[in-house]
Design an enzyme around this catalytic site. Structure first.
Site, short mmCIF file in Angstrom:
data_model
loop_
_atom_site.label_atom_id
_atom_site.label_comp_id
_atom_site.label_asym_id
_atom_site.label_seq_id
_atom_site.Cartn_x
_atom_site.Cartn_y
_atom_site.Cartn_z
N ASN A 58 -39.60 4.44 17.58
CA ASN A 58 -39.25 2.70 18.51
C ASN A 58 -39.98 2.17 18.01
O ASN A 58 -40.42 1.89 16.34
CB ASN A 58 -39.40 3.14 20.04
CG ASN A 58 -38.50 3.42 20.60
OD1 ASN A 58 -37.78 3.42 20.74
ND2 ASN A 58 -39.85 4.42 22.09
N CYS A 68 -33.28 9.27 21.82
CA CYS A 68 -33.95 8.97 22.04
C CYS A 68 -34.06 10.13 23.94
O CYS A 68 -32.45 11.04 23.82
CB CYS A 68 -33.47 7.60 23.28
SG CYS A 68 -34.59 7.06 24.50
N HIS A 69 -34.15 10.26 24.48
CA HIS A 69 -34.05 11.57 25.73
C HIS A 69 -33.64 10.16 27.29
O HIS A 69 -33.32 10.90 28.05
CB HIS A 69 -35.79 12.07 26.05
CG HIS A 69 -36.86 11.39 25.69
ND1 HIS A 69 -37.56 11.50 25.65
CD2 HIS A 69 -36.94 10.30 26.62
CE1 HIS A 69 -38.50 11.02 25.84
NE2 HIS A 69 -37.84 10.14 26.73
N HIS A 100 -32.42 1.99 25.15
CA HIS A 100 -33.09 1.33 26.35
C HIS A 100 -31.96 0.78 27.35
O HIS A 100 -33.12 -0.04 28.31
CB HIS A 100 -34.09 1.36 25.84
CG HIS A 100 -35.11 1.87 25.80
ND1 HIS A 100 -36.81 1.69 25.20
CD2 HIS A 100 -35.72 3.94 25.18
CE1 HIS A 100 -36.94 2.51 24.77
NE2 HIS A 100 -36.28 4.35 24.93
#
Length: 457
Positions: A148, A170-171, A200
């Protein structure tokens, strides 16, 4: 033999998760793993962790360590990056403490806001250096980029090294889908979803349950009913209470009141956690409204707590692990292992990855980084075209893209003005500070970072 290179392998918990996933797959029981980190002690501990996992599973991978990525990259088939430029001390501390002097409070500060901007300025140049070495040493690898601020990093990489094969991972998409299934007391194995946006800040455009008869049930009506109960205080909601790192947070648990409130307002559920999302928008963290912090249970300085907990956990590992140690092994929900297996075996899998837009989402800029479903097979990464997303979602996402693109522009041009512009456009910062305060804060943060960021004119 397949070779995986992990740059930033001193992130021991993450390294353990990725390596465990692979070693539990029959195809990779003897995989060649190159661990690279600039911190020799962290590198030593990470090698012990990988060895302990391998012994627990009963497999024999090749494990080698390196203190430079040029050597580690040789003959690699896949590269994973998980670096933290500047570390917790001083960089992360600077990202939190200087804004706090101006009354600007943050929760995570790794994606947007003043913390995200500064993290982007110090990280993009290093990732570009790594990318250039990849193109020189192993140009055919697939680069699985986990660092990030994801969108800023991927925009920078793709603008400066457009020919590289990379995908940002990303998770949050799969993790939130699992959480929503849990909130509704549904089996995640029966859930289908379609999710798109930016990292996000992607939204579930569809969230459905497969019934036994083959039909599908739209689960959004039930989620919206839950959201209404939460906003009225009729539900003792905290889906992650006592499940997700309760010991890491100053708060006794993390809740999702912010995200369910956004479902009420926007009509769609967002992928990243409430503590993240609260600082991407201007509505929840306000210095003159402490009642909002309480109402939405927003954990100010949450990332500081997480880092301190991770440091403690790493120290525990470093004290207790020995050459013959074993560590519990179980599958995570990270995408890396599934991607590597799909490319190697040709058995396709669909993941949500971060790639340049280039027409994938019609009402977002082509030169932005979007998070969309991607088909993975022997040919690599094939993103899915989404078309137009609901306009209210595109408008909110664009407010974040503005900051991302201006931060990358500062790196590409070397112009300090673009850092000011990025800070001015940030929704949370602009809601709290005057223009003059924003410029003074930016100057102070740039000066405090010193050589950690490129020289800006």
């Amino acid at each position: 033999m397949i070779k995986l290179c992990i740059i930033g392998a001193g992130s021991s918990v993450f390294t353990k998760r990725i390596v465990t996933d692979l070693l539990l797959m029959d195809e990779f029981k003897s995989i060649d793993i190159s661990l690279m980190d600039i911190d020799p002690e962290r590198l030593r501990v990470s090698k012990l962790i990988v060895g302990a996992v391998a012994r627990e599973i009963g497999v024999s991978p090749s494990i080698n360590t390196y203190d430079n990525y040029e050597e580690a990259l040789k003959d690699s088939d896949f590269v994973i990056t998980s670096i933290q430029v500047g570390g917790f001390d001083p960089a992360t501390i600077i990202d939190f403490e200087i804004p706090k002097k101006y009354g600007l409070r943050q929760t995570i500060a790794d994606t947007l806001g003043m913390g995200g901007i500064m993290r982007g300025l110090r990280t993009i140049p290093i990732l570009v250096e790594i990318g250039e070495k990849i193109m020189e040493i192993c140009p055919n690898v697939i680069w699985l980029q986990y660092v990030n601020p994801m969108c800023m990093n991927m925009i920078g990489i793709n603008k400066l090294i457009p020919e590289i094969k990379s995908v940002g991972l990303c998770h949050s998409v799969q993790g939130t889908a699992e959480m929503l299934a849990d909130d509704l007391n549904e089996d995640f194995e029966n859930i289908d979803f379609k999710c798109a946006g930016i990292n996000h800040m992607a939204f579930y455009l569809k969230f459905e349950k497969r019934r036994a008869d083959g039909s599908k049930e739209d689960l959004y009506p039930r989620l919206k009913e839950l959201a209404k109960k939460i906003s009225k205080g009729e539900d003792e909601y905290s889906s992650r209470a006592q499940k997700e790192r309760p010991e890491e947070s100053k708060m006794k648990f993390l809740t999702e009141r912010v995200r369910y409130e956004m479902l009420n307002r926007l009509g769609y559920f967002v992928t990243e956690s409430s503590e993240h999302f609260a600082e991407y928008v201007p509505w929840f963290i306000k210095r003159d409204r402490p009642d909002l912090i309480e109402q939405f249970q927003i954990p100010i300085d949450e990332y500081i707590d997480r880092c301190e907990y991770s440091i403690k956990k790493w120290k525990d590992y470093s004290k207790t692990l020995e050459e013959e140690s074993k560590l519990e092994s179980y599958r995570s929900n990270e995408y890396a292992g599934e991607i590597i297996r799909a490319v190697v075996t040709g058995k396709p899998v669909v993941i949500n990855g971060n790639v340049m837009n280039n027409g994938l989402i019609d009402n977002l800029p082509d030169d932005s980084c979007v998070e969309v479903p991607c088909l993975i097979d022997r040919t690599g990464v094939s993103p899915t075209r989404i078309g137009k997303i609901p306009q209210q979602l595109a408008a909110l996402i664009q407010s974040n893209i503005n900051v991302q693109q201006l931060t990358v522009e500062a790196i590409i041009t070397g112009k300090r003005d673009h850092v000011y512009h990025a800070a001015m456009m940030d929704p949370h910062t602009a809601a709290e500070l005057s223009i003059d305060e924003i410029w003074k804060l930016t100057d102070e943060m740039i000066d405090a970072h010193g050589d950690m960021i490129p020289k800006l004119n």
